[in-house]
Design an enzyme around this catalytic site. Structure first.
Site, PDB file in Angstrom:
ATOM      1  N   LYS A 403     -61.497 -59.194  -2.464  1.00 47.64           N
ATOM      2  CA  LYS A 403     -62.318 -59.753  -1.394  1.00 47.64           C
ATOM      3  C   LYS A 403     -63.578 -58.928  -1.178  1.00 47.64           C
ATOM      4  O   LYS A 403     -64.697 -59.464  -1.143  1.00 47.64           O
ATOM      5  CB  LYS A 403     -61.487 -59.811  -0.113  1.00 47.64           C
ATOM      6  N   TYR A 404     -63.435 -57.619  -1.059  1.00 51.38           N
ATOM      7  CA  TYR A 404     -64.579 -56.774  -0.751  1.00 51.38           C
ATOM      8  C   TYR A 404     -65.486 -56.579  -1.957  1.00 51.38           C
ATOM      9  O   TYR A 404     -66.694 -56.366  -1.802  1.00 51.38           O
ATOM     10  CB  TYR A 404     -64.098 -55.445  -0.167  1.00 51.38           C
ATOM     11  N   GLU A 471     -68.755 -54.536  17.127  1.00 53.13           N
ATOM     12  CA  GLU A 471     -67.292 -54.686  17.202  1.00 53.13           C
ATOM     13  C   GLU A 471     -66.849 -54.686  18.664  1.00 53.13           C
ATOM     14  O   GLU A 471     -67.249 -53.820  19.441  1.00 53.13           O
ATOM     15  CB  GLU A 471     -66.593 -53.557  16.444  1.00 53.13           C
ATOM     16  N   ASP A 498     -68.738 -58.026  22.285  1.00 50.68           N
ATOM     17  CA  ASP A 498     -68.458 -59.301  21.630  1.00 50.68           C
ATOM     18  C   ASP A 498     -69.749 -59.763  20.966  1.00 50.68           C
ATOM     19  O   ASP A 498     -70.820 -59.763  21.596  1.00 50.68           O
ATOM     20  CB  ASP A 498     -67.991 -60.323  22.675  1.00 50.68           C
ATOM     21  N   MET A 499     -69.671 -60.158  19.704  1.00 54.51           N
ATOM     22  CA  MET A 499     -70.898 -60.512  18.976  1.00 54.51           C
ATOM     23  C   MET A 499     -71.663 -61.634  19.662  1.00 54.51           C
ATOM     24  O   MET A 499     -72.893 -61.721  19.555  1.00 54.51           O
ATOM     25  CB  MET A 499     -70.563 -60.913  17.536  1.00 54.51           C
ATOM     26  N   GLU A 523     -66.727 -61.346   8.384  1.00 59.09           N
ATOM     27  CA  GLU A 523     -65.486 -61.711   7.685  1.00 59.09           C
ATOM     28  C   GLU A 523     -64.543 -62.378   8.683  1.00 59.09           C
ATOM     29  O   GLU A 523     -63.430 -61.929   8.924  1.00 59.09           O
ATOM     30  CB  GLU A 523     -64.823 -60.517   7.006  1.00 59.09           C
ATOM     31  N   GLU A 532     -59.970 -69.337  12.567  1.00 57.04           N
ATOM     32  CA  GLU A 532     -60.118 -68.147  13.409  1.00 57.04           C
ATOM     33  C   GLU A 532     -61.485 -68.138  14.106  1.00 57.04           C
ATOM     34  O   GLU A 532     -62.004 -67.092  14.478  1.00 57.04           O
ATOM     35  CB  GLU A 532     -59.892 -66.885  12.581  1.00 57.04           C
TER      36      GLU A 532
END
Length: 779
Positions: A403-404, A471, A498-499, A523, A532
């Site tokens: 994934k990364y 974060e 919170d973004m 991600e 999500e």
């Protein structure tokens, strides 16, 4: 995990391929083996032996009972349904040689094969049911763990199979602690059925097991099994002993049985063929079938039938004292065979299966003990916005290099093409219009794996960057602070928020000015892509992207569906309903393994079909317009008007709906919908036809796009009731992604249509409308 565990890859005793557990079965055995005989069988290479519950004495007593009843019935002047039938008395010590003991749990008990639960004669079927209940009750009393019961002799009569299924359910109630295994053929192969005489064959013209010279219905045996387990409510104590045929059937039937709860694979002598040296062997197709089934988490045991030792060999047990003075010939043979002189030679069929065991492919990177333990294990979906993840959860995600690696590749390509296309950077000013520094933000940084990859991509491509990490988890933020000091030389600007509430980057040297982001990295993807709340999160931060050249990684993601048969998961969820009433309306995250994809590829109807897509950034957001009029906080207040959910409607653009058609040429049953996703992390903007950088968990695409990626397991949308469908039908799947202003949920429905004419379809089945609103993902 102990250092000497067979599941520890660093241990010398680590099993790097499936281990075969081989037993012996003699269908004509009427008496359990003596201790010496049992030892003889074990010494010939077997690990366990089947044992009849009752003896020849009991069989003769039941036959005599029915004969006496027939003689009595002949004296009656006329038939009367109210007259009593024969009643089998309770067992005596002569009827069984079993007794409660320490080793009873190691025996595999086999119910009497001469009973006929499907008999058209009601008295024979009644006697058979009584015998089965007496045997099951006594085996349960003795402490038996496993009881094998021969399956129906044929499948043509629904009445007979239903009668059999009801008898099995009754026997399971009687034997409340033992597992019950139904001995079923993979299909009704001519000449390979049960050959033991039954009460029906003794007292009538036959037991109904006809050999049909016509076309073989490959799925009739599975149909019977489906009826049995449905009547038994998918009991977690009900399993299959699958009889492997002489001729291996098509893959469709193999996969259907692969999804079932297999406990044993039984292989008779007739299935083996002799090789050039005259030794038993199996065809390549048989080897592939066994190899496939032995990849299950709960390995099926192998039960060899009619392969010896014969009753004559067991009767001629050698004198143990003879080993003290073996003949030279015997000593020489024993030395060559690596055994003690008094021990019997290894059974040649067992020896071949041991050879086959050694030829199995080693476990792959996707078959580590940890990953295997996740097979068909239900996990509730994460609530990343409502909950703060623990460090151990982050650590699991970070253990996936694939994934990364793909993320780093996407970031590096984006940085390289930014320079090639001579795009302006957000750090440019009137005084320094050619500033090379890119503004990079990792939103939802967690413990920082993407931050590390972004820094590495910048170094690899020689790209100057200013990097922010946003974060909301205060505990992860502490970890980021330490990592920034120790690993990143304080190059990262950390923001705890919170973004969606982040005000944007304050650029170096211009801290009084809020700037823009050139590359936004997240991600936030779930097993279904959007489950999500990636769309909702990115809606709240993408207004900081520089327009029109800002880049979002990922760029887009698609959700995909396929109807599946997975009896194990249905049984598991059924067992949870008492404590969790929403279990059947919860989208579960699960590493699907023992399943059957019931749909087949057809023109314009693939096996895996796209449900919907999300693309970022979004050019126009109603939430921004709403906030401009009512204030930024007002968008999160529920109870407004204008949307079907009775809210402000600012998230309506993230609703989705799909209607998909799947083609099913063979009959079967589905227990839910399997969900997957694919994502384009970065698509080249140079116009040179470069392949996009992608990740995928689609079964037919993962090896091509992101082989061995383990960060995401599929999602499973269960059905409250299994949906059976006949052959040559179409499954119509409707799914909705629903949302109000504070949560997101899914709704799903499946319908079955059968063609009855060239242009006419009729509906033959449908599910209820399922909704996960009670367990919705909170915004």
């Amino acid at each position: 995990m102990s250092s000497n565990s067979t599941l520890n890859p660093e241990s010398d005793s680590f099993e790097n391929r499936p281990a075969f557990y081989i037993g012996q079965h003699d269908p004509n055995r009427r008496e359990p083996l003596s201790d010496d005989q049992y030892t003889q069988v074990l010494n010939s290479g077997f690990r366990f032996v089947t044992a009849p519950i009752t003896t020849e004495h009991f069989f003769n007593r039941v036959v005599a009972l029915y004969k006496a009843y027939l003689e009595e019935r002949a004296q009656w002047s006329q038939p009367n349904p109210s007259l009593p039938g024969p009643v089998v008395p309770t067992l005596t010590d002569e009827d069984t040689l079993l007794s409660p003991s320490n080793y009873i749990g190691s025996l595999v008990l086999y119910a009497s094969p001469w009973i006929d639960l499907c008999s058209a004669d009601p008295h024979i079927s009644s006697i058979s049911r009584q015998v089965l209940n007496l045997e099951a009750a006594y085996a349960n009393f003795c402490g038996a763990r496993t009881i094998i019961i021969p399956g129906p002799r044929e499948d043509s009569s629904g009445r007979d199979v239903a009668q059999y299924a009801r008898a099995i359910r009754e026997a399971m109630n009687v034997a409340g602690r033992a597992n019950v295994i139904i001995h079923m053929p993979m299909y009704r192969e001519p000449g390979l059925g049960e050959k033991v005489e039954t009460l029906s064959s003794i007292f009538g013209p036959g037991d109904g097991s006809k050999e049909d010279a016509g076309e073989i219905d490959l799925f009739s045996a599975w149909d019977s099994w489906h009826t049995i387990r449905s009547v038994c409510n998918y009991s977690m104590r009900l399993f299959v002993a699958l009889r492997i045929p002489k001729r291996v059937p098509e893959k469709t039937l193999q996969e259907r049985w692969f999804a079932e709860p297999l406990h044993y694979l039984t292989i008779s002598r007739e299935v083996f063929q002799l090789n050039r040296a005259g030794h038993p062997s199996l065809s390549r197709n048989h080897q592939d079938l066994i190899g496939r089934y032995m990849r299950l988490r709960s390995l099926p045991w192998l039960l060899l039938s009619d392969v010896g030792p014969s009753p004559e060999e067991l009767a001629a047990i050698p004198d143990p004292t003879a080993s003290e003075f073996p003949s030279l010939d015997e000593a020489s043979r024993a030395l060559k065979e690596n055994r003690m002189p008094h021990m019997p030679p290894i059974n040649e069929y067992v020896e071949y299966m041991r050879y086959l065991e050694r030829q199995q492919p080693a476990f792959s990177a996707m078959e580590t003990p940890t990953l295997t333990s996740f097979q068909d294990w239900l996990q509730p979906p994460l609530q990343p916005l409502a909950d703060n993840l623990e460090s151990a959860t982050y650590e699991v995600f970070e253990g996936d290099p694939v994934k990364y690696d793909q993320y780093e590749k996407a970031i590096a390509e984006a940085m390289t093409e930014w320079r090639q296309l001579k795009k302006p950077t957000s750090t440019a000013t009137a005084e320094n219009p050619d500033s090379p520094e890119l503004v990079v933000t990792v939103a939802g940084a967690g413990r920082g794996p993407l931050v590390a990859r972004a820094l590495r991509a910048a170094k690899t491509t020689s790209t100057p960057i200013q990097i922010w990490a946003v974060e909301k988890n205060q505990d992860a933020y502490v970890y980021l602070l330490r990592r920034n000091k120790v690993e990143w030389d304080n190059k990262v600007t950390l923001v705890k928020t919170d973004m969606r509430g982040w005000e944007g980057p304050r650029l170096k040297g211009r801290e009084d000015t809020i700037g823009k982001v050139d590359i936004l990295i997240t991600e936030l993807l779930g097993s279904f892509g959007d489950n999500e709340l990636s769309p909702e999160c990115l809606d709240g931060i993408q207004n900081h992207l520089a327009r029109p050249h800002g880049i979002s990684i990922p760029h887009s993601y698609t959700a995909h569906l396929s109807p599946i048969s997975t009896p194990r998961l249905f049984a598991d969820i059924s067992s949870r309903v008492i404590g969790d009433p929403s279990a059947f309306e919860t989208p579960w995250v699960v590493r699907l393994f023992a399943l059957d994809y019931v749909a087949q590829r057809a023109p314009d109807h693939p096996r895996f079909q796209q449900a919907w897509e999300f693309v970022h950034p979004v050019e126009v957001l109603r939430a921004d317009e709403f906030a401009a009029v009512h204030g930024k906080a007002a968008r999160y207040v529920t109870g407004g008007v204008g949307s079907m959910s009775g809210t402000s409607g600012t998230n309506e653009h993230n609703k989705r709906h799909c209607h998909l058609t799947f083609v099913c040429p063979t009959r079967g049953v589905i227990h839910g919908l399997a969900g997957f996703f694919e994502s384009v992390l970065y698509a080249s903007q140079t116009g040179q036809g470069k392949e996009p950088v992608e990740i995928s968990i689609l079964p037919d695409q993962i090896d091509r796009k992101s082989k061995d990626m383990i960060s995401w397991f599929p999602i499973f949308f269960p059905l409250k009731k299994p949906l059976y469908f006949p052959q040559d039908t179409e499954l119509e799947v409707s799914m909705w992604r629903q949302t109000d202003d504070n949560k997101v949920w899914y709704e799903w429905l499946v319908e079955v249509y059968a063609w009855v004419g060239p242009k006419t379809r009729i509906k033959v089945g449908a599910t209820d409308l399922h909704s996960s609103r009670k367990v919705a993902c909170l915004m």
